[in-house]
Design an enzyme around this catalytic site. Structure first.
Site, PDB file in Angstrom:
ATOM      1  N   CYS A   3       0.840  -1.200   0.000  1.00  0.00           N
ATOM      2  CA  CYS A   3       0.000   0.000   0.000  1.00  0.00           C
ATOM      3  C   CYS A   3       0.878   1.255   0.000  1.00  0.00           C
ATOM      4  CB  CYS A   3      -0.916  -0.019   1.219  1.00  0.00           C
ATOM      5  SG  CYS A   3      -1.763   1.542   1.510  1.00  0.00           S
ATOM      6  N   ASN A  86     -13.162  10.076  -0.417  1.00  0.00           N
ATOM      7  CA  ASN A  86     -13.648   9.244  -1.511  1.00  0.00           C
ATOM      8  C   ASN A  86     -13.712   7.795  -1.048  1.00  0.00           C
ATOM      9  OD1 ASN A  86     -13.588  11.541  -3.136  1.00  0.00           O
ATOM     10  ND2 ASN A  86     -11.500  11.125  -3.845  1.00  0.00           N
ATOM     11  N   HIS A  99      -8.445   8.061   3.532  1.00  0.00           N
ATOM     12  CA  HIS A  99      -7.760   9.356   3.587  1.00  0.00           C
ATOM     13  C   HIS A  99      -8.749  10.493   3.388  1.00  0.00           C
ATOM     14  CE1 HIS A  99      -7.627   7.834  -0.577  1.00  0.00           C
ATOM     15  NE2 HIS A  99      -7.534   9.077  -1.021  1.00  0.00           N
TER      16      HIS A  99
END
Lengths: 113, 113
Positions: A3, A86, A99
């Site tokens: 990630c 999002n 985030h």
């Protein structure tokens, strides 16, 4: 762990850090959509809002408090800013690590997406 | 109290309620920007993100957890959605009572404002 945000949190990918503590890190977005465009992430890998639960509720709240601090640090607290999270494909989430985008430094549009 | 969201929370202005508990309420936006466009607010009057503090951190976290529940209830959790919190003039915050916009039901644009 493959990630990119985990790598940023661990320091193995360098970014322009705005804020850092034991739980969270905030850094400048490399493709800014506004004069101020920062990204706030938890160090812990949580994929999205869909993966929040009671055990991470306090951390989620801290993300918003840190967003407030970052806005102040970037000098946009009084003029204003927008926080966007999002989630998933329709939400245009690119990195599967939760985030908050913080945009400010200009009058934003009324369009939320 | 002349705050429209406080009046919604107290029930004196009717709205299309999606979720309600002792701390928070979610309802459909009357000017939707997407097929699903809900607003999540705390019953407590907090003006904006700038007014969050350690005493309201848990409530802030709960707002995000409720957003997750609302997304599931509206059937957009898997396809995705966006959460946006406007703060102050540049952030186009209209009502001075902290709230999360939840947009979904279509592919959102990449523009965050």
């Amino acid at each position: 762990m493959d990630c990119i945000f985990c790598k940023i949190a661990s320091g193995s990918i360098p970014v322009d850090i705005v804020y850092s503590d034991k739980d969270l890190i905030a850094f400048r977005d490399i493709h800014p959509q506004a004069p101020v465009h920062d990204v706030i992430i938890p160090r812990k890998h949580i994929e999205s809002v869909n993966d929040l639960n009671t055990s991470t509720k306090e951390l989620a709240g801290k993300m918003l408090l840190v967003a407030k601090l970052v806005a102040r640090k970037e000098g946009v607290a009084e003029r204003g800013y927008r926080l966007s999270i999002n989630c998933g494909p329709d939400g245009t989430q690119i990195v599967p690590h939760i985030h908050i985008h913080l945009l400010g430094g200009r009058m934003l549009t009324n369009e939320l997406g």
